[in-house]
Enzyme design. Sequence first.
Site, PDB file in Angstrom:
ATOM      1  N   HIS A 185      67.189 -23.897  -0.308  1.00 30.84           N
ATOM      2  CA  HIS A 185      67.226 -22.562  -0.919  1.00 30.84           C
ATOM      3  C   HIS A 185      67.523 -21.500   0.138  1.00 30.84           C
ATOM      4  CE1 HIS A 185      64.102 -24.326  -3.901  1.00 30.84           C
ATOM      5  NE2 HIS A 185      65.251 -24.249  -4.551  1.00 30.84           N
TER       6      HIS A 185
ATOM      7  N   LYS B  68      57.398 -24.661 -18.287  1.00 29.52           N
ATOM      8  CA  LYS B  68      57.516 -25.633 -17.182  1.00 29.52           C
ATOM      9  C   LYS B  68      56.273 -25.541 -16.319  1.00 29.52           C
ATOM     10  CE  LYS B  68      61.075 -26.650 -13.710  1.00 29.52           C
ATOM     11  NZ  LYS B  68      62.404 -26.215 -13.215  1.00 29.52           N
TER      12      LYS B  68
HETATM   13  P1  ADP Z   1      65.994 -24.050 -10.996  1.00 29.69           P
HETATM   14  O1  ADP Z   1      64.694 -24.453 -11.589  1.00 29.69           O
HETATM   15  O2  ADP Z   1      66.592 -22.809 -11.588  1.00 29.69           O
HETATM   16  O3  ADP Z   1      67.002 -25.151 -10.819  1.00 29.69           O
HETATM   17  P2  ADP Z   1      65.458 -24.243  -8.199  1.00 29.69           P
HETATM   18  O4  ADP Z   1      64.340 -23.525  -7.539  1.00 29.69           O
HETATM   19  O5  ADP Z   1      65.384 -25.706  -8.256  1.00 29.69           O
HETATM   20  O6  ADP Z   1      65.590 -23.555  -9.579  1.00 29.69           O
HETATM   21  O7  ADP Z   1      66.840 -23.853  -7.496  1.00 29.69           O
HETATM   22  C1  ADP Z   1      67.275 -22.530  -7.361  1.00 29.69           C
HETATM   23  C2  ADP Z   1      68.706 -22.508  -6.811  1.00 29.69           C
HETATM   24  O8  ADP Z   1      68.760 -23.147  -5.548  1.00 29.69           O
HETATM   25  C3  ADP Z   1      69.722 -23.245  -7.665  1.00 29.69           C
HETATM   26  O9  ADP Z   1      70.959 -22.572  -7.556  1.00 29.69           O
HETATM   27  C4  ADP Z   1      69.801 -24.594  -7.028  1.00 29.69           C
HETATM   28  O10 ADP Z   1      71.033 -25.227  -7.301  1.00 29.69           O
HETATM   29  C5  ADP Z   1      69.706 -24.207  -5.587  1.00 29.69           C
HETATM   30  N1  ADP Z   1      69.216 -25.302  -4.749  1.00 29.69           N
HETATM   31  C6  ADP Z   1      68.136 -26.055  -4.931  1.00 29.69           C
HETATM   32  N2  ADP Z   1      68.000 -26.963  -3.939  1.00 29.69           N
HETATM   33  C7  ADP Z   1      69.053 -26.757  -3.109  1.00 29.69           C
HETATM   34  C8  ADP Z   1      69.519 -27.379  -1.912  1.00 29.69           C
HETATM   35  N3  ADP Z   1      68.870 -28.425  -1.384  1.00 29.69           N
HETATM   36  N4  ADP Z   1      70.644 -26.914  -1.330  1.00 29.69           N
HETATM   37  C9  ADP Z   1      71.301 -25.880  -1.900  1.00 29.69           C
HETATM   38  N5  ADP Z   1      70.936 -25.261  -3.029  1.00 29.69           N
HETATM   39  C10 ADP Z   1      69.828 -25.690  -3.624  1.00 29.69           C
END
Ligand code: ADP
Length: 160
Positions: A17, A41
């Site tokens: 992130h 969730k």
């Molecule tokens: P959501 O529940 O909306 O998927 P997340 O917290 O899992 O939320 O992810 C938020 C954002 O970060 C999304 O755009 C997701 O694709 C991106 N993301 C999550 N993990 C990674 C990673 N390892 N590398 C790059 N982007 C990521």
Amino acid sequence: MRRVLCPGSFDPVTNGHLDIISRASNLYDEVVVGVLINISKQSLFSVDERVEMMREVTKDYGNVKVDKFHGLTVDYCRQHDIPVIVRGLRAVSDFDYELQIAQMNHRMAGVETLFMATNPLYAFLSSSLMKEVVKYGGDISGLVPEVIHQRLVERLRGEK
Ligand code: ADP
């Protein structure tokens, strides 16, 4: 001012992130990280804890603001005058879902979605995998900020 929204659950924030947020902060005047309040969730950390942790690990970027929201992401964009959403793409498995949401968001409000290819160092990272590994005693150092690592250990293994 050019602003972009990075929405997500961030339960908790990982280096994947942060990679997307920091790269977006180089491209835009302001990045708003929108932490989603999702009542359907089950999350490990409350929304206020997720916001507080995100603020802590983004405080040195200078142009990153952290907020929480519920409901439609495009409503948040409209209310805060943000025309663009950025989402990270880890693999093709992310793509179908992300494309559908992006098209719906554009149809509903004309909000654009830009996809950023993940840094390959973090392509396998997800918040849920981090929780699973920590729960069973595995090592995730280097994959999440140290303060987040400690919070995960405390919450999942009941240690200080
Ligand atoms: P959501 O529940 O909306 O998927 P997340 O917290 O899992 O939320 O992810 C938020 C954002 O970060 C999304 O755009 C997701 O694709 C991106 N993301 C999550 N993990 C990674 C990673 N390892 N590398 C790059 N982007 C990521």
